[in-house]
Design a protein around this motif. Sequence first.
Motif, short mmCIF file in Angstrom:
data_model
loop_
_atom_site.label_atom_id
_atom_site.label_comp_id
_atom_site.label_asym_id
_atom_site.label_seq_id
_atom_site.Cartn_x
_atom_site.Cartn_y
_atom_site.Cartn_z
N ILE A 110 5.63 2.16 47.72
CA ILE A 110 4.32 2.42 48.31
C ILE A 110 3.53 3.31 47.35
CG2 ILE A 110 3.07 3.41 50.25
CD1 ILE A 110 4.61 0.87 50.96
N ALA A 111 2.39 2.83 46.92
CA ALA A 111 1.60 3.56 45.91
C ALA A 111 0.70 4.61 46.52
CB ALA A 111 0.77 2.57 45.09
N VAL A 112 0.26 4.40 47.74
CA VAL A 112 -0.68 5.32 48.38
C VAL A 112 -0.53 5.14 49.89
CG1 VAL A 112 -2.56 3.64 48.25
CG2 VAL A 112 -3.10 6.07 48.50
N ALA A 113 -0.68 6.24 50.64
CA ALA A 113 -0.51 6.17 52.09
C ALA A 113 -1.57 6.98 52.81
CB ALA A 113 0.88 6.68 52.48
N TRP A 159 -7.88 -0.36 51.56
CA TRP A 159 -8.63 -1.49 51.01
C TRP A 159 -9.33 -1.08 49.72
CZ3 TRP A 159 -14.11 -2.77 50.98
CH2 TRP A 159 -14.38 -4.13 50.81
N GLN A 160 -9.97 0.09 49.72
CA GLN A 160 -10.64 0.56 48.51
C GLN A 160 -9.63 0.85 47.40
OE1 GLN A 160 -13.25 3.87 49.93
NE2 GLN A 160 -14.89 2.54 49.22
N GLN A 161 -8.52 1.47 47.76
CA GLN A 161 -7.54 1.85 46.74
C GLN A 161 -6.94 0.63 46.04
OE1 GLN A 161 -6.47 4.64 45.38
NE2 GLN A 161 -7.38 6.23 46.66
N VAL A 162 -6.48 -0.35 46.81
CA VAL A 162 -5.83 -1.49 46.16
C VAL A 162 -6.83 -2.37 45.42
CG1 VAL A 162 -3.88 -1.50 47.77
CG2 VAL A 162 -5.87 -2.92 48.26
N GLY A 166 -13.05 5.43 43.33
CA GLY A 166 -13.77 6.42 42.55
C GLY A 166 -12.90 7.56 42.04
N GLU A 167 -13.33 8.80 42.26
CA GLU A 167 -12.62 9.97 41.74
C GLU A 167 -11.21 10.12 42.29
OE1 GLU A 167 -14.87 13.77 41.43
OE2 GLU A 167 -16.40 12.65 42.52
N ARG A 168 -10.97 9.54 43.43
CA ARG A 168 -9.66 9.69 44.05
C ARG A 168 -8.76 8.46 43.83
NH1 ARG A 168 -13.42 8.21 47.69
NH2 ARG A 168 -12.85 6.54 49.15
N GLN A 169 -9.16 7.58 42.92
CA GLN A 169 -8.43 6.34 42.69
C GLN A 169 -7.02 6.60 42.16
OE1 GLN A 169 -9.38 2.97 43.27
NE2 GLN A 169 -7.19 2.76 42.92
N VAL A 170 -6.05 5.96 42.79
CA VAL A 170 -4.65 6.02 42.36
C VAL A 170 -4.43 4.93 41.32
CG1 VAL A 170 -2.27 5.66 43.13
CG2 VAL A 170 -3.86 6.98 44.56
N PRO A 171 -3.73 5.21 40.22
CA PRO A 171 -3.54 4.20 39.17
C PRO A 171 -2.75 2.98 39.66
CG PRO A 171 -2.99 6.41 38.37
CD PRO A 171 -3.14 6.52 39.85
N ASP A 172 -3.32 1.81 39.50
CA ASP A 172 -2.66 0.52 39.70
C ASP A 172 -1.83 0.43 40.98
OD1 ASP A 172 -2.04 -2.09 38.97
OD2 ASP A 172 -0.19 -1.47 37.95
N PRO A 173 -2.42 0.67 42.14
CA PRO A 173 -1.64 0.58 43.38
C PRO A 173 -1.40 -0.87 43.80
CG PRO A 173 -3.91 1.08 43.89
CD PRO A 173 -3.82 1.03 42.39
N LYS A 174 -0.15 -1.23 44.00
CA LYS A 174 0.19 -2.59 44.44
C LYS A 174 0.28 -2.68 45.96
CE LYS A 174 0.73 -4.69 40.43
NZ LYS A 174 0.32 -3.60 39.52
N VAL A 194 1.93 0.86 62.02
CA VAL A 194 2.11 0.93 60.58
C VAL A 194 1.71 -0.41 59.98
CG1 VAL A 194 3.75 1.18 58.67
CG2 VAL A 194 4.00 2.61 60.71
N ALA A 195 0.87 -0.38 58.96
CA ALA A 195 0.49 -1.60 58.24
C ALA A 195 0.64 -1.37 56.74
CB ALA A 195 -0.95 -2.00 58.56
N ILE A 196 1.03 -2.42 56.05
CA ILE A 196 1.15 -2.39 54.59
C ILE A 196 0.29 -3.51 54.04
CG2 ILE A 196 2.73 -2.56 52.62
CD1 ILE A 196 4.95 -1.71 54.66
N VAL A 197 -0.57 -3.17 53.09
CA VAL A 197 -1.46 -4.14 52.48
C VAL A 197 -1.34 -4.11 50.97
CG1 VAL A 197 -3.12 -4.05 54.39
CG2 VAL A 197 -3.42 -2.53 52.42
N GLY A 198 -1.70 -5.23 50.33
CA GLY A 198 -1.65 -5.31 48.88
C GLY A 198 -2.56 -6.41 48.39
N THR A 199 -2.74 -6.48 47.08
CA THR A 199 -3.67 -7.46 46.50
C THR A 199 -3.01 -8.76 46.10
OG1 THR A 199 -3.34 -6.39 44.36
CG2 THR A 199 -5.27 -5.71 45.65
N GLU A 200 -1.69 -8.80 46.18
CA GLU A 200 -0.98 -10.01 45.75
C GLU A 200 -0.27 -10.66 46.91
OE1 GLU A 200 1.65 -8.95 42.61
OE2 GLU A 200 0.07 -8.18 41.30
N ALA A 201 -0.44 -11.97 47.04
CA ALA A 201 0.26 -12.75 48.07
C ALA A 201 1.40 -13.50 47.42
CB ALA A 201 -0.68 -13.72 48.75
#
Length: 395
Positions: free
Chosen positions: A283-286, A353-356, A361-369, A387-394
């Motif tokens: 998990i890259a960001v929570a 949604w914004q992070q992945v 912006g200034e609070r962006q986490v590097p390369d969150p999957k 609890v939900a988990i989201v990502g950019t890759e299906a």
Amino acid sequence: MASHGLTDRIAIVGMGCTPFRDHWDKSADDLLVDAVTECFASVPAITRDDVDAYWVGTQGSGMSGMTLSKPLHLRDKPVTRVENFCATGSESFRNACFAVASGAYDVVMATGVEKLKDSPYSGLTASWPPSDGTEVDWTAPGAFSLLAPAYAARYGVDEEQLREVLTHIAAKNHANGVRNERAQYRKAVAPEAITGAPKIAGMLGVMDCSGVSDGAAAALIVRAEDAHKYTDRPVFLKGMAFVSGSGDGLGNEGYDFTTFPEVVSAAEQAYAQAGVTAPREQIAVAEVHDCFTPTELVLMEDLGFSERGEGWRDVLDGVFDLDGDVPVNTDGGLKSFGHPVGATGLRMLFECWQQVRGEAGERQVPDPKLALAQNLGGQPGSCVAFVAIVGTEAA
């Protein structure tokens, strides 16, 4: 028990979120219109008429689906109003997702709204129905304040150390809120101001408690296979679970106020669906429900980001800071946003949604999957959990 989930069957193609703050000049109608308008602007290929069905989550700012259909001037559209304690926004999202997955609709919208500043209430605004007499009559700060001494006693953390931990959580989330133009509180808060704040309940001071605010958020949801018709950067639902507690925690001698069993169960189900076996690494960001600072501490262990009894050390080591191993509440959390009940769950998903998508912006986490949103409602020993988990890759 089966929890098959909707892994890679659902995509979020658009979202909108108002600033959360004192909206004295806006009604719940205005906030919904603002959030929905931004949501449609994020995906121009979809218009209001293209949406087959709508959901609106609100705890006390409206009754029936007309809470949404009136301000949006919707005609001939099904609109469902939902409520589930402080997880009401998440419930709106969850029901909308299942409606698409069932094949009943192609495009749906989930919304959530709450206007608390116009009422004398700071949290749940409903009148409680008669009970069997076993319910405890206490305030939210009173209930959640019990987490701190229970945690300290179980894991041998002295009060001074625990105070440092809770202060770090509050300061971290306020520092993140500084970077977010939608947050209600956008000033960094010095540790001594947090530690020295007037006491509310037990160890909890004013700065350990989330604020009161108004806000709204919205999400456009489609089938995963249709997502690229509408956007080149869809966000896919990888896992989602909801658990409603039996409410017997306070009458159970085995419950010790160092965990939310409902969160543990929901997380286990969502992780299984998403193929997450090592949450701290995967998990890259929570975004978590930091209604009070000890809540976030306990949640770090319930979500598997820390071993039992080690969460306090991880907090002090910066594991959950913006540049840590698992950045938590990168948008500022409830601590910086406040908690307009019907909107909070969708606000959490908005940050994910914004992070992945790389738009934080200034609070962006590097390369969150993968990003996680965790929302709860009720009280320790008797709550509901999402609890939900989201990502950019299906897959």
